[in-house]
Design a protein around this motif. Structure first.
Motif, PDB file in Angstrom:
ATOM      1  N   LEU A  89       1.024  -4.985   3.740  1.00  0.00           N
ATOM      2  CA  LEU A  89       0.538  -3.825   2.982  1.00  0.00           C
ATOM      3  C   LEU A  89      -0.493  -3.047   3.787  1.00  0.00           C
ATOM      4  N   GLU A  90      -1.371  -3.782   4.442  1.00  0.00           N
ATOM      5  CA  GLU A  90      -2.418  -3.132   5.241  1.00  0.00           C
ATOM      6  C   GLU A  90      -1.820  -2.375   6.418  1.00  0.00           C
ATOM      7  N   LYS A  91      -0.903  -3.015   7.138  1.00  0.00           N
ATOM      8  CA  LYS A  91      -0.326  -2.397   8.330  1.00  0.00           C
ATOM      9  C   LYS A  91       0.528  -1.181   7.984  1.00  0.00           C
ATOM     10  N   LEU A  92       1.236  -1.241   6.860  1.00  0.00           N
ATOM     11  CA  LEU A  92       2.089  -0.121   6.457  1.00  0.00           C
ATOM     12  C   LEU A  92       1.346   0.879   5.580  1.00  0.00           C
ATOM     13  N   GLN A  93       0.075   0.612   5.351  1.00  0.00           N
ATOM     14  CA  GLN A  93      -0.791   1.505   4.573  1.00  0.00           C
ATOM     15  C   GLN A  93      -0.241   1.746   3.161  1.00  0.00           C
ATOM     16  N   ILE A  94       0.252   0.681   2.560  1.00  0.00           N
ATOM     17  CA  ILE A  94       0.706   0.747   1.170  1.00  0.00           C
ATOM     18  C   ILE A  94      -0.468   0.364   0.278  1.00  0.00           C
ATOM     19  N   PRO A  95      -0.875   1.216  -0.639  1.00  0.00           N
ATOM     20  CA  PRO A  95      -1.966   0.841  -1.547  1.00  0.00           C
ATOM     21  C   PRO A  95      -1.611  -0.430  -2.311  1.00  0.00           C
ATOM     22  N   LYS A  96      -2.571  -1.311  -2.461  1.00  0.00           N
ATOM     23  CA  LYS A  96      -2.291  -2.566  -3.166  1.00  0.00           C
ATOM     24  C   LYS A  96      -1.808  -2.321  -4.588  1.00  0.00           C
ATOM     25  N   SER A  97      -2.270  -1.233  -5.187  1.00  0.00           N
ATOM     26  CA  SER A  97      -1.833  -0.917  -6.550  1.00  0.00           C
ATOM     27  C   SER A  97      -0.351  -0.580  -6.608  1.00  0.00           C
ATOM     28  N   GLN A  98       0.236  -0.247  -5.439  1.00  0.00           N
ATOM     29  CA  GLN A  98       1.662   0.057  -5.361  1.00  0.00           C
ATOM     30  C   GLN A  98       2.484  -1.158  -4.939  1.00  0.00           C
ATOM     31  N   CYS A  99       1.857  -2.323  -4.978  1.00  0.00           N
ATOM     32  CA  CYS A  99       2.567  -3.580  -4.734  1.00  0.00           C
ATOM     33  C   CYS A  99       2.677  -4.325  -6.056  1.00  0.00           C
ATOM     34  N   TYR A 100       3.902  -4.555  -6.501  1.00  0.00           N
ATOM     35  CA  TYR A 100       4.174  -5.191  -7.790  1.00  0.00           C
ATOM     36  C   TYR A 100       4.693  -6.602  -7.522  1.00  0.00           C
ATOM     37  N   ILE A 101       4.093  -7.586  -8.174  1.00  0.00           N
ATOM     38  CA  ILE A 101       4.378  -8.973  -7.819  1.00  0.00           C
ATOM     39  C   ILE A 101       4.663  -9.806  -9.063  1.00  0.00           C
ATOM     40  N   PHE A 102       5.657 -10.703  -8.929  1.00  0.00           N
ATOM     41  CA  PHE A 102       6.002 -11.581 -10.057  1.00  0.00           C
ATOM     42  C   PHE A 102       6.524 -12.909  -9.544  1.00  0.00           C
ATOM     43  N   LEU A 159      -4.725 -12.488  -8.229  1.00  0.00           N
ATOM     44  CA  LEU A 159      -3.921 -11.338  -7.801  1.00  0.00           C
ATOM     45  C   LEU A 159      -4.502 -10.032  -8.335  1.00  0.00           C
ATOM     46  N   ASN A 160      -4.970 -10.065  -9.576  1.00  0.00           N
ATOM     47  CA  ASN A 160      -5.625  -8.870 -10.127  1.00  0.00           C
ATOM     48  C   ASN A 160      -6.873  -8.520  -9.322  1.00  0.00           C
ATOM     49  N   ASP A 161      -7.635  -9.539  -8.938  1.00  0.00           N
ATOM     50  CA  ASP A 161      -8.837  -9.301  -8.135  1.00  0.00           C
ATOM     51  C   ASP A 161      -8.488  -8.740  -6.759  1.00  0.00           C
ATOM     52  N   LEU A 162      -7.333  -9.146  -6.227  1.00  0.00           N
ATOM     53  CA  LEU A 162      -6.894  -8.631  -4.927  1.00  0.00           C
ATOM     54  C   LEU A 162      -6.449  -7.174  -5.023  1.00  0.00           C
ATOM     55  N   GLY A 163      -6.145  -6.720  -6.240  1.00  0.00           N
ATOM     56  CA  GLY A 163      -5.786  -5.321  -6.431  1.00  0.00           C
ATOM     57  C   GLY A 163      -4.306  -5.040  -6.532  1.00  0.00           C
ATOM     58  N   VAL A 164      -3.459  -6.090  -6.430  1.00  0.00           N
ATOM     59  CA  VAL A 164      -2.024  -5.863  -6.588  1.00  0.00           C
ATOM     60  C   VAL A 164      -1.686  -5.825  -8.075  1.00  0.00           C
ATOM     61  N   THR A 165      -0.513  -5.307  -8.390  1.00  0.00           N
ATOM     62  CA  THR A 165      -0.100  -5.145  -9.783  1.00  0.00           C
ATOM     63  C   THR A 165       0.823  -6.294 -10.178  1.00  0.00           C
ATOM     64  N   VAL A 166       0.391  -7.105 -11.115  1.00  0.00           N
ATOM     65  CA  VAL A 166       1.187  -8.255 -11.552  1.00  0.00           C
ATOM     66  C   VAL A 166       2.187  -7.805 -12.613  1.00  0.00           C
ATOM     67  N   ILE A 167       3.460  -8.095 -12.373  1.00  0.00           N
ATOM     68  CA  ILE A 167       4.504  -7.837 -13.367  1.00  0.00           C
ATOM     69  C   ILE A 167       4.472  -8.988 -14.366  1.00  0.00           C
ATOM     70  N   LEU A 168       4.382  -8.677 -15.638  1.00  0.00           N
ATOM     71  CA  LEU A 168       4.215  -9.719 -16.651  1.00  0.00           C
ATOM     72  C   LEU A 168       5.535 -10.183 -17.258  1.00  0.00           C
ATOM     73  N   GLU A 169       6.600  -9.410 -17.061  1.00  0.00           N
ATOM     74  CA  GLU A 169       7.899  -9.768 -17.627  1.00  0.00           C
ATOM     75  C   GLU A 169       8.850 -10.209 -16.529  1.00  0.00           C
ATOM     76  N   ASN A 170       9.625 -11.241 -16.808  1.00  0.00           N
ATOM     77  CA  ASN A 170      10.622 -11.716 -15.851  1.00  0.00           C
ATOM     78  C   ASN A 170      11.792 -10.731 -15.803  1.00  0.00           C
ATOM     79  N   GLU A 171      11.871  -9.959 -14.732  1.00  0.00           N
ATOM     80  CA  GLU A 171      12.935  -8.965 -14.586  1.00  0.00           C
ATOM     81  C   GLU A 171      14.229  -9.569 -14.059  1.00  0.00           C
ATOM     82  N   GLU A 172      14.175 -10.822 -13.620  1.00  0.00           N
ATOM     83  CA  GLU A 172      15.322 -11.482 -12.985  1.00  0.00           C
ATOM     84  C   GLU A 172      15.838 -10.665 -11.801  1.00  0.00           C
TER      85      GLU A 172
END
Length: 227
Positions: free
Chosen positions: A64-77, A89-102
């Motif tokens: 994320l840092e090298k590609l200059q992607i804002p952490k808020s634009q990283c969605y993780i599950f 993960l919230n403290d790191l600034g990434v966006t946690v997906i709360l629903e299992n999208e499969e």
């Protein structure tokens, strides 16, 4: 990291997406316009208890840092995340997906999917959710080698259980992660995959006509946690 980033320089995005990439920096590493690039991470595992997961998370943050992607634009599950890990993960600034999208995450802009060692059904679901030339040409997948999946599975099993992986193989470009003996268990069998517009257009028309949602009724070793 520099070897991995160099692979991004070779991505053949459709003309409307070329503005996403700025000219390479003096170090030879590509620089992306962060406002146009998103990242979705699946299957990183329980990083509080697994060293491999911690390495994979660390690499994600560095990417994320090298590609200059804002952490808020990283969605993780990951269905294994504990409340403690979600808090980290919230403290790191990434966006946690709360629903299992499969893995059924549809995109409208260029998106990197970071899916190290995920189940085949997760990749298959992701492809199905974006089964169009427009969407696939905006997708980059960092995950298990599609070539490796093809080599390890009988063709009839691949086409029966993971049809969208089977159909996209001829429309895929793949670059293997560099091998390092210290990180063999962390990034083994990992590749960067992208889907050049011209290659997708060369797939037969019937490849796009069948778009039924995967159900995996005959799959004996489904490697994902479902809803």
């Amino acid at each position: 990291m520099s070897e991995v980033l160099c692979s991004f320089e070779n991505l053949q995005l459709e003309p409307s997406q070329q503005s996403v990439m700025k000219p390479s920096s003096h170090s030879g590493e590509p620089v992306f316009k962060s406002s146009h690039l998103r990242c979705v991470c699946y299957g990183i595992g329980s990083f509080s208890s697994c060293v491999i997961s911690r390495y994979q998370l660390a690499f994600l943050l560095l990417l994320l840092e090298k590609l200059q992607i804002p952490k808020s634009q990283c969605y993780i599950f990951d269905p294994l995340f504990s409340e403690l890990e979600i808090g980290v993960l919230n403290d790191l600034g990434v966006t946690v997906i709360l629903e299992n999208e499969e893995g059924k995450h549809h995109i409208h802009e260029v998106t990197i999917f970071y899916m190290i060692h995920c189940g085949k059904a997760l990749y298959n679901n992701l492809l199905w959710s974006n089964w169009s030339i427009d969407a696939l040409s905006k997708m980059i997948i960092i995950g298990n080698s599609f070539k490796g999946i093809e080599e390890r599975l009988l063709a009839r099993i691949l086409e029966r259980d993971y049809l969208y992986i089977a159909k996209v193989l001829k429309g895929t470009e793949e670059a293997a992660f560099p091998v390092h003996p210290q990180y063999m268990d962390i990034f083994n069998d990992t590749s960067i995959h992208w889907f050049p517009l011209q290659k997708l257009k060369e797939l037969p028309p019937e490849a796009w006509q069948f778009q039924e949602e995967p159900v995996y009724q005959e799959c004996d070793d489904l490697e994902i946690i479902r809803k």
